[in-house]
Write a protein that holds these residues in place. Structure first.
Motif, PDB file in Angstrom:
ATOM      1  N   ILE A 152       0.857  -1.191   0.000  1.00 34.37           N
ATOM      2  CA  ILE A 152       0.000   0.000   0.000  1.00 34.37           C
ATOM      3  C   ILE A 152       0.889   1.235   0.000  1.00 34.37           C
ATOM      4  O   ILE A 152       1.744   1.381   0.866  1.00 34.37           O
ATOM      5  CB  ILE A 152      -0.935   0.026   1.229  1.00 34.37           C
ATOM      6  CG1 ILE A 152      -1.819  -1.224   1.258  1.00 34.37           C
ATOM      7  CG2 ILE A 152      -1.793   1.289   1.218  1.00 34.37           C
ATOM      8  CD1 ILE A 152      -2.661  -1.338   2.520  1.00 34.37           C
ATOM      9  N   ASP A 153       0.674   2.103  -0.971  1.00 33.39           N
ATOM     10  CA  ASP A 153       1.431   3.350  -1.077  1.00 33.39           C
ATOM     11  C   ASP A 153       0.438   4.508  -1.182  1.00 33.39           C
ATOM     12  O   ASP A 153      -0.181   4.700  -2.223  1.00 33.39           O
ATOM     13  CB  ASP A 153       2.342   3.312  -2.311  1.00 33.39           C
ATOM     14  CG  ASP A 153       3.182   4.571  -2.463  1.00 33.39           C
ATOM     15  OD1 ASP A 153       3.102   5.460  -1.596  1.00 33.39           O
ATOM     16  OD2 ASP A 153       3.919   4.673  -3.466  1.00 33.39           O
ATOM     17  N   ILE A 154       0.264   5.241  -0.085  1.00 37.66           N
ATOM     18  CA  ILE A 154      -0.634   6.405  -0.067  1.00 37.66           C
ATOM     19  C   ILE A 154       0.221   7.623  -0.393  1.00 37.66           C
ATOM     20  O   ILE A 154       1.010   8.073   0.433  1.00 37.66           O
ATOM     21  CB  ILE A 154      -1.331   6.554   1.294  1.00 37.66           C
ATOM     22  CG1 ILE A 154      -2.111   5.281   1.623  1.00 37.66           C
ATOM     23  CG2 ILE A 154      -2.248   7.773   1.290  1.00 37.66           C
ATOM     24  CD1 ILE A 154      -2.748   5.286   2.994  1.00 37.66           C
ATOM     25  N   GLY A 155       0.092   8.120  -1.607  1.00 35.16           N
ATOM     26  CA  GLY A 155       0.964   9.177  -2.092  1.00 35.16           C
ATOM     27  C   GLY A 155       0.412  10.566  -1.870  1.00 35.16           C
ATOM     28  O   GLY A 155      -0.634  10.763  -1.254  1.00 35.16           O
ATOM     29  N   ASP A 164      -2.067  10.503  -5.419  1.00 34.94           N
ATOM     30  CA  ASP A 164      -2.857   9.296  -5.650  1.00 34.94           C
ATOM     31  C   ASP A 164      -2.300   8.145  -4.829  1.00 34.94           C
ATOM     32  O   ASP A 164      -1.275   8.270  -4.165  1.00 34.94           O
ATOM     33  CB  ASP A 164      -2.922   8.937  -7.144  1.00 34.94           C
ATOM     34  CG  ASP A 164      -1.548   8.598  -7.729  1.00 34.94           C
ATOM     35  OD1 ASP A 164      -0.628   8.263  -6.944  1.00 34.94           O
ATOM     36  OD2 ASP A 164      -1.388   8.671  -8.955  1.00 34.94           O
ATOM     37  N   ASN A 165      -3.007   7.025  -4.868  1.00 32.98           N
ATOM     38  CA  ASN A 165      -2.657   5.883  -4.049  1.00 32.98           C
ATOM     39  C   ASN A 165      -2.482   4.645  -4.916  1.00 32.98           C
ATOM     40  O   ASN A 165      -3.055   4.553  -6.004  1.00 32.98           O
ATOM     41  CB  ASN A 165      -3.746   5.620  -3.004  1.00 32.98           C
ATOM     42  CG  ASN A 165      -4.141   6.884  -2.271  1.00 32.98           C
ATOM     43  OD1 ASN A 165      -3.292   7.648  -1.851  1.00 32.98           O
ATOM     44  ND2 ASN A 165      -5.445   7.110  -2.144  1.00 32.98           N
ATOM     45  N   LYS A 166      -1.730   3.689  -4.402  1.00 34.01           N
ATOM     46  CA  LYS A 166      -1.510   2.438  -5.114  1.00 34.01           C
ATOM     47  C   LYS A 166      -1.696   1.280  -4.144  1.00 34.01           C
ATOM     48  O   LYS A 166      -1.224   1.339  -3.014  1.00 34.01           O
ATOM     49  CB  LYS A 166      -0.104   2.397  -5.719  1.00 34.01           C
ATOM     50  CG  LYS A 166       0.207   3.577  -6.616  1.00 34.01           C
ATOM     51  CD  LYS A 166       1.675   3.657  -6.941  1.00 34.01           C
ATOM     52  CE  LYS A 166       2.006   4.963  -7.634  1.00 34.01           C
ATOM     53  NZ  LYS A 166       1.922   6.130  -6.718  1.00 34.01           N
ATOM     54  N   GLY A 205      -7.617   7.304  -7.255  1.00 32.56           N
ATOM     55  CA  GLY A 205      -8.347   7.833  -6.112  1.00 32.56           C
ATOM     56  C   GLY A 205      -9.300   8.888  -6.625  1.00 32.56           C
ATOM     57  O   GLY A 205      -8.990   9.635  -7.554  1.00 32.56           O
ATOM     58  N   SER A 246      -5.707  11.055   0.134  1.00 28.89           N
ATOM     59  CA  SER A 246      -4.268  10.943  -0.119  1.00 28.89           C
ATOM     60  C   SER A 246      -3.487  11.698   0.945  1.00 28.89           C
ATOM     61  O   SER A 246      -4.046  12.299   1.860  1.00 28.89           O
ATOM     62  CB  SER A 246      -3.926  11.512  -1.499  1.00 28.89           C
ATOM     63  OG  SER A 246      -4.015  12.925  -1.488  1.00 28.89           O
ATOM     64  N   VAL A 286      -9.031   4.893   1.375  1.00 34.50           N
ATOM     65  CA  VAL A 286      -8.133   4.009   0.614  1.00 34.50           C
ATOM     66  C   VAL A 286      -8.687   2.587   0.619  1.00 34.50           C
ATOM     67  O   VAL A 286      -8.666   1.890  -0.404  1.00 34.50           O
ATOM     68  CB  VAL A 286      -6.712   4.044   1.198  1.00 34.50           C
ATOM     69  CG1 VAL A 286      -5.828   2.974   0.549  1.00 34.50           C
ATOM     70  CG2 VAL A 286      -6.087   5.422   0.997  1.00 34.50           C
ATOM     71  N   GLN A 325      -9.463   1.630  -3.134  1.00 31.46           N
ATOM     72  CA  GLN A 325      -8.407   0.826  -3.752  1.00 31.46           C
ATOM     73  C   GLN A 325      -8.380  -0.632  -3.294  1.00 31.46           C
ATOM     74  O   GLN A 325      -8.269  -1.546  -4.099  1.00 31.46           O
ATOM     75  CB  GLN A 325      -7.026   1.444  -3.475  1.00 31.46           C
ATOM     76  CG  GLN A 325      -6.548   2.408  -4.527  1.00 31.46           C
ATOM     77  CD  GLN A 325      -7.127   3.794  -4.321  1.00 31.46           C
ATOM     78  OE1 GLN A 325      -7.138   4.301  -3.216  1.00 31.46           O
ATOM     79  NE2 GLN A 325      -7.593   4.401  -5.382  1.00 31.46           N
ATOM     80  N   THR A 354       3.997   8.699   3.609  1.00 29.26           N
ATOM     81  CA  THR A 354       2.901   8.612   4.575  1.00 29.26           C
ATOM     82  C   THR A 354       3.036   7.404   5.497  1.00 29.26           C
ATOM     83  O   THR A 354       2.382   7.346   6.539  1.00 29.26           O
ATOM     84  CB  THR A 354       1.542   8.544   3.862  1.00 29.26           C
ATOM     85  OG1 THR A 354       1.533   7.433   2.957  1.00 29.26           O
ATOM     86  CG2 THR A 354       1.265   9.831   3.091  1.00 29.26           C
TER      87      THR A 354
END
Length: 417
Positions: A250-253, A256-258, A274, A280, A349, A353, A369
């Protein structure tokens, strides 16, 4: 030039919505070729009954039959792209079930995409790039050890990071907010090289990722220019020492997020984007400013609060900010507001996602984050698991780039960039 990656499209609605040509162009730009699997009418009815999911749409029945033909080996493909309109609840169910079915019963990389009348060009291109990368470079993505001297640069929307690695160890790092893309990249690279006591001429291979990867890659004459989905997933399992077996990244940028499902270091299914920046890191930055603290102080402050005491809506960054202001005006404590903001982002998220990937432990959080402990705690509470935050998690894209770039040293990449 290598042969195009054959991407089987399973979809409902892109022709009616006018986005099919954008999908075709996105695939073509990364040397992919969209095709629609041919199935007979009798196969459609048989496969639909066998799949056991009751749907009304003829297009969705066709998509189900095509998916079963791919899994059974009746039709050959290198990758699968599933696309449906985000307004259709029936299509959303089928999209998720087909993604899960293909992922569990075949080795085909698969990505799903929910579109409106116009696609979000950046996220569509990133999905296509990741899809073709997995199909074409599985051997590279299986790399577990960094060799030689390599430099990885992550030109992100909010921050730019650089990592210098030598023989599987990080020896230099650089980090700063992204202002001018090239200047920020040069500055962080210079800092990483200075920390390691090396010069750019000593570097044997360079990898770039992030929003500015193409511009930075051209400027540094990079050996590897790669989208962030495959790079971040590889960097995450490498730093967390989880390169074998399943994992969820999980990458909360900043924008945007992945969310990425990984098996043996290779992405299986993934989603990004997102609906609003309220879900984010940008919303957490705004929360910190409103509370009069640095973003680094938000996590510890949130750990002292009770988010349940404060209603918070970060579905939209405007409404989220309004909730924030209203809560403070009503007398809520700064600790409770910080905790509520972290929980709200984690919740969004989860809803936006994490519903589209198969969550398997360990769950690894990366990116800047991941250093906000209140957010990590909130995500762990939602997923009912202990979240893994590896060392150097904020440098994840740069680490992944440096690791994968080392695969080009043996291929004869010249030093002296």
């Amino acid at each position: 030039m290598t042969a195009p990656v054959r991407i089987a499209q399973l979809s409902c609605g892109p022709d009616y919505s006018g986005v099919q040509e954008e999908i075709n162009q996105a695939a073509k730009s990364v040397n992919g070729e969209i095709f629609f699997p041919d199935v007979a009418l009798k196969d459609i009815m048989r496969d639909f009954d066998a799949f056991g999911l009751e749907v009304r749409s003829p297009d969705l029945k066709l998509a189900i039959s095509r998916a079963m033909a791919l899994v059974d080996g009746r039709i050959e493909a290198d990758a699968v792209f599933i696309a449906t309109c985000f307004r259709c609840a029936e299509a959303a169910i089928v999209r998720n079930e087909l993604r899960r079915y293909i992922h569990e019963h075949s080795k085909l990389p698969v990505v799903s995409y929910s579109f409106t009348e116009r696609t979000t060009a950046g996220t569509l291109l990133t999905r296509m790039e990741a899809l073709t990368t997995i199909a074409r470079r599985r051997a590279l993505l299986a790399r577990e050890v960094q060799e030689g001297i390599t430099l990885g640069i992550d030109s992100g929307s909010s921050t730019t990071k650089a990592v210098l690695m030598k023989d599987n160890k990080i020896i230099g790092r650089g980090w700063q907010p992204t202002t001018e893309v090239l200047k920020s990249a040069r500055d962080v690279a210079t800092h990483a090289l200075g920390e390691a006591g090396l010069k750019l001429e000593d570097v044997e291979a360079i990898g770039t990722t992030g929003y500015g990867r193409f511009l930075v890659g051209k400027d540094f004459n990079a050996d590897l220019i790669q989208e962030e989905l495959t790079v971040n997933s590889k960097g995450a399992v490498y730093l967390a020492d989880r390169q074998h077996g399943p994992a969820t990244v999980i990458d909360i940028g900043g924008m945007d997020n992945k969310a990425i499902s990984v098996m043996d270091g290779i992405p299986g299914t993934f989603t990004m984007g997102g609906i609003c920046a309220g879900a984010s890191g940008r919303f957490l930055e705004m929360t910190s400013k409103r509370l009069g603290i640095e973003i680094t102080e938000l996590g510890p402050l949130a750990m002292k609060g009770m988010g349940a005491h404060v209603p918070m809506n970060s579905y939209c960054i405007v409404f989220g900010t309004q909730s924030l202001v209203n809560a403070l005006a009503a007398g809520s404590s700064r600790e409770d507001v910080a905790a509520a903001a972290c929980h709200s982002v984690a919740e969004q998220v989860f809803e936006q996602q994490l519903q589209e990937v198969d969550i398997k432990e360990p769950v690894i959080m990366v990116g800047g984050t991941s250093l906000i402990e209140g957010l990590v705690y909130a995500m762990g509470e939602l997923l009912k698991t202990k979240i893994v935050v590896p060392p150097n998690s904020q440098y994840i894209g740069a680490v992944g780039s440096a690791l994968l770039a080392s695969g080009f040293i043996r291929d004869g990449a010249d030093a002296g960039h």
